[in-house]
Design a protein around this motif. Structure first.
Motif, short mmCIF file in Angstrom:
data_model
loop_
_atom_site.label_atom_id
_atom_site.label_comp_id
_atom_site.label_asym_id
_atom_site.label_seq_id
_atom_site.Cartn_x
_atom_site.Cartn_y
_atom_site.Cartn_z
N PRO A 159 -2.40 0.69 5.83
CA PRO A 159 -1.98 -0.65 5.40
C PRO A 159 -3.14 -1.63 5.33
CG PRO A 159 -0.75 0.12 7.35
CD PRO A 159 -1.89 1.06 7.14
N ILE A 160 -2.98 -2.72 4.57
CA ILE A 160 -3.97 -3.80 4.58
C ILE A 160 -3.30 -5.07 5.09
CG2 ILE A 160 -5.48 -2.94 2.74
CD1 ILE A 160 -4.01 -4.81 0.79
N LEU A 167 -2.04 7.57 -9.68
CA LEU A 167 -3.25 6.76 -9.74
C LEU A 167 -3.10 5.65 -10.79
CD1 LEU A 167 -5.85 9.69 -9.62
CD2 LEU A 167 -5.07 8.24 -7.71
N ASP A 168 -4.04 4.71 -10.79
CA ASP A 168 -3.94 3.57 -11.72
C ASP A 168 -3.95 4.02 -13.18
OD1 ASP A 168 -5.76 0.91 -9.93
OD2 ASP A 168 -4.09 2.22 -9.35
N SER A 169 -3.06 3.45 -13.96
CA SER A 169 -2.96 3.78 -15.39
C SER A 169 -4.31 3.64 -16.08
CB SER A 169 -1.94 2.84 -16.05
OG SER A 169 -0.67 2.98 -15.43
N GLY A 170 -4.64 4.66 -16.87
CA GLY A 170 -5.89 4.63 -17.64
C GLY A 170 -7.14 4.82 -16.81
N ARG A 208 0.86 -1.18 0.00
CA ARG A 208 0.00 0.00 0.00
C ARG A 208 0.90 1.23 0.00
NH1 ARG A 208 -5.26 0.56 2.20
NH2 ARG A 208 -6.74 -0.44 0.82
N GLY A 209 0.45 2.25 -0.74
CA GLY A 209 1.16 3.53 -0.73
C GLY A 209 0.40 4.49 0.15
N VAL A 224 -5.81 3.08 -1.83
CA VAL A 224 -7.17 2.69 -1.42
C VAL A 224 -7.62 1.34 -2.00
CG1 VAL A 224 -7.93 5.09 -1.11
CG2 VAL A 224 -8.19 3.97 -3.37
N THR A 225 -6.74 0.67 -2.77
CA THR A 225 -7.12 -0.62 -3.37
C THR A 225 -6.13 -1.70 -2.93
OG1 THR A 225 -5.72 -0.11 -5.26
CG2 THR A 225 -8.08 0.42 -5.48
N ASP A 226 -6.46 -2.95 -3.25
CA ASP A 226 -5.48 -4.03 -3.10
C ASP A 226 -4.46 -3.82 -4.20
OD1 ASP A 226 -5.51 -7.56 -2.50
OD2 ASP A 226 -4.06 -6.45 -3.73
N PRO A 227 -3.18 -3.63 -3.86
CA PRO A 227 -2.17 -3.32 -4.89
C PRO A 227 -2.13 -4.32 -6.04
CG PRO A 227 -1.27 -2.98 -2.69
CD PRO A 227 -2.61 -3.63 -2.50
#
Ligand code: LRH
Ligand code: MN
Length: 430
Positions: free
Chosen positions: A70-71, A293-296, A61-62, A333-336
């Motif tokens: 963290p998760i 952020l996530d690509s696209g 997690r970043g 905020v997501t599962d990497p």
């Protein structure tokens, strides 16, 4: 002999449920594309040879300066990060290399780490140095810069660290060193623009001199952060001038998040390629700053236009055209693993769509100043749903048709939550 983290039977069983639908979709798309003279299998072969590296630091997690959440089950060291990167590649079959960061990924035996990665079906992409944080017991602080610092001790220390990263990279089988420095100022007058750049160039030339014959040095520009008034290598102009000054093994790396909002990044790609200085990418997306952020996920059309320039570049290769494709994201905020699966798909989709562009129609319309038909040549390709092509290439390589569904069915994160020690609360990127 590789020993992959997930059971291949789990993937095969899930694929068996989706295969009929995929074959139907692939056949239908094949018929549609053949009407415009495109052989879908040829596009699938190009997709099958495409790959993008994942960042070791993206497996955890970043966070931001405010906080990091963290998760359970997130990786706590490079060994666990490699396991997670292997899960991403086993499902997607498009991320066979890891880009490491030092000293975050430091171990005592790099030959063993190389073997460990190979057993997981992974290789190594560009190594990243880090002269933007002070390490415990470090002799010279980087608070006033690293390669451009007015403190000769800090510059020498930064050069030594980069050369150490090259030596580590050689043990891992890498041939690229990515150099991003956060050097810059927060106040007008704090440093002299010309003298700080000259110090950077002098120090960078010592790193350049240490590059093995087949290595490249990838200079990564960034408009701001951590410095908020000026940055030594702030844009592609400073980067290409520095790369030209250093020599043929110095190239420019484009991190999509390192530009002001609305900058025409695809034109920067075309310019860097025109002068033989396009060395690589850090793919991510952003709306405001270096959001990582996530690509696209925010502007997939821009990512498509970047790949449109890369396909044009492939057709007109300049000196050593071999850009290194890497993801560089912060998963707050997501599962990497899910984010990198989704991002690898988005990046590969844009590559496939760009490969579908009718270049003859595009160039003809451009030469004829037929603006609408030139735009439509791109838009027609962008509008094609290439998902069946990517899924077919994945299945044929042993991957999953529905990567996120199979990942969740694997319960990987829950299982790792039982095994791995918890990561403490904190802030910042790692
Ligand atoms: C700087 C950057 C650079 C990495 C770091 C993790 O913003 O993009 O590529 O070293 O993120
Ligand atoms: Mn980057």
């Amino acid at each position: 002999m590789t020993s992959l983290p997930l059971s291949q039977d789990l993937i095969a069983e899930a694929n068996s449920r989706d295969m009929v639908a995929l074959d139907e979709d692939y056949a239908a798309l094949g018929r549609k594309l053949s009407r415009t003279g495109i052989d879908i299998d040829a596009i699938k072969e190009r997709v099958a040879s495409f790959s993008v590296a994942v960042p070791s630091w993206g497996a955890g997690r970043g966070g931001t300066r405010f906080a990091k959440f963290p998760i359970a089950g997130e990786p706590t060291n490079i060994h666990e990060k490699l396991e997670d990167c292997a899960v991403i590649n086993q499902l997607s079959r498009v991320t066979p290399r890891v880009s490491p960061h030092f000293p975050w990924d430091k171990v005592s035996d790099f030959a063993a780490l190389r073997e460990e990665a190979a057993e997981l079906g992974l290789g190594w992409d560009a190594v990243n140095s880090n002269t933007f944080q002070d390490q415990v017991g470090q002799a010279h602080t980087y608070a006033n810069g690293s390669l451009s610092s007015q403190d000769a001790g800090a510059r020498a220390q930064a050069v030594e660290h980069n050369i150490e990263c090259i030596e580590i990279g050689q043990k891992l089988g890498s041939t690229d060193l990515t150099v991003w420095v956060g050097d810059g100022t927060n106040f007008p007058g704090q440093q002299d623009f010309a003298r700080s750049l000259d110090r950077y160039l002098d120090a960078a030339s010592e790193i350049y001199a240490a590059l093995p014959g087949d290595w490249r040095m990838l200079l990564e520009h960034k408009m701001f952060e951590p410095a908020f008034y000026s940055t030594v290598i702030s844009d592609w102009g400073s980067s290409i001038l520095a790369a030209q000054e250093l020599g043929p093994k110095a190239k420019c790396l484009v991190d999509l998040g390192h530009h002001a909002p609305n900058v025409n990044i695809e034109q920067i790609v075309a310019r860097l390629h025109r002068f033989g200085k396009l060395g690589g990418f850090h793919f991510n997306d952003s709306k405001y700053g270096d959001d990582d952020l996530d690509s696209g996920s925010i502007n997939p059309h821009q990512l498509f236009l970047v790949f449109n320039e890369l396909i044009e570049a492939e057709l007109n290769p300049r000196d050593g055209f071999n850009p290194s494709y890497m993801i560089d994201q912060s998963h707050n905020v997501t599962d990497p693993i899910e984010s990198m699966l989704s991002s690898a798909e988005a990046i590969t989709q844009c590559y496939a769509k760009a490969a579908l562009v009718d270049r003859e129609a595009l160039h003809g319309a451009q030469e004829a100043n037929d603006t609408m038909m030139a735009f439509q040549a791109l838009r027609r390709a962008y509008n094609v749903d290439v998902a069946p092509i990517l899924a077919k290439a994945r299945v044929e390589a042993g991957g999953a048709i529905d990567v996120l569904a199979v990942y969740r069915t694997s319960m990987w994160r829950d299982r790792k939550g039982q095994e791995r020690k918890a990561v403490g609360l904190g802030a910042g990127i790692v």
